[in-house]
Motif scaffolding. Structure first.
Motif: not given
Length: 252
Positions: A222-240
């Motif tokens: 049963x999902x408990x309505x909590x999600x884990x989110x990776x911050x934007x800076x990690x996306x930008x670091x990978x792209x850069x």
């Protein structure tokens, strides 16, 4: 549909379908980011890992497109990017204006309203080929690194298929003065990160080394309505890192 900033957010996401050798289909979400003239499809590593074929469908497009080539994964986080040579005119890309600075993050409150866009359980508007928008709040402060990682939690309904969804903070408190002297509230959005996974009741990690300890009770998924989110800076670091590597190679 009225052409507003909010409506443009719908055009950022991409439906991802993967198939395995046993012809099992899975669905996930990706979104488009433009930086320094490059366009990337961003999603989670687990969305495309183990797949034999990967297909994508853009906003407003009727058909899936088979893509080839390799996704570039992050070494530290559940993120992968894929370089795209071109995208349809029907879509939009996240640009610099959506990317929060460190100052932006520091000024956010401990609890913020958020929205996220994607394809929960593979669901979408199949007639208009448009994704689903959902909302919630931050469950841990953006200014803190959850469990000492570049993560934060959101209180929202997360389901399979939501993986890879972009998470935005809604900003509607900017007021400008029009030519008629009237006040106008301007809405803009900040990309806070990418959904990685949801929490399930009873799935807390436990270590039971002694055989004398009884087995834990079986608990339904049963999902408990909590999600884990990776911050934007990690996306930008990978792209850069991708851009810097390929720019360096081309100039040799």
């Amino acid at each position: 549909m009225k052409d507003t900033l909010a409506s443009q957010l719908l055009k950022l996401t991409v439906l991802i379908k993967t198939t395995t050798s046993s012809q099992v289909n899975s669905y996930g979400t990706g979104f488009l980011v433009r930086k320094d003239g490059f366009i990337f499809l961003v999603t989670n590593k687990h969305v495309i890992e183990g797949s034999e074929k990967t297909y994508i469908k853009f906003f407003g497009q009727t058909d899936f497109v088979l893509i080839s080539g390799q996704f570039v994964p992050s070494d530290d986080y559940d993120i992968s990017i894929y370089f795209l040579n071109k995208v349809p005119d029907t879509v939009k890309c996240i640009s610099e204006e959506f990317i929060p600075s460190e100052k932006d993050i520091e000024e956010l409150d401990a609890i913020e309203d958020i929205i996220f866009i994607g394809y929960p359980t593979g669901l979408y508007d199949q007639y208009n080929h448009s994704p689903i928008v959902r909302k919630g709040i931050t469950a841990t402060p953006l200014s803190l690194d959850y469990e000492n990682k570049s993560l934060f939690l959101i209180d929202a309904s997360i389901f399979p298929g939501s993986s890879g969804s972009p998470v935005f903070r809604i900003c509607s408190n900017n007021i400008t003065i029009t030519s008629r002297g009237m006040q106008k509230i301007v809405t803009h959005f900040l990309l806070l990160g990418i959904i990685a996974e949801g929490y399930i009741q009873g799935q807390k990690k436990e270590i039971c080394l002694s055989p004398n300890i009884p087995a834990p009770p079986v608990i339904h998924r049963q999902m408990i309505d909590l999600g884990e989110v990776i911050k934007t800076k990690e996306i930008i670091t990978l792209i850069e890192n991708y851009i810097n590597f390929h720019t360096t190679v081309e100039t040799r």
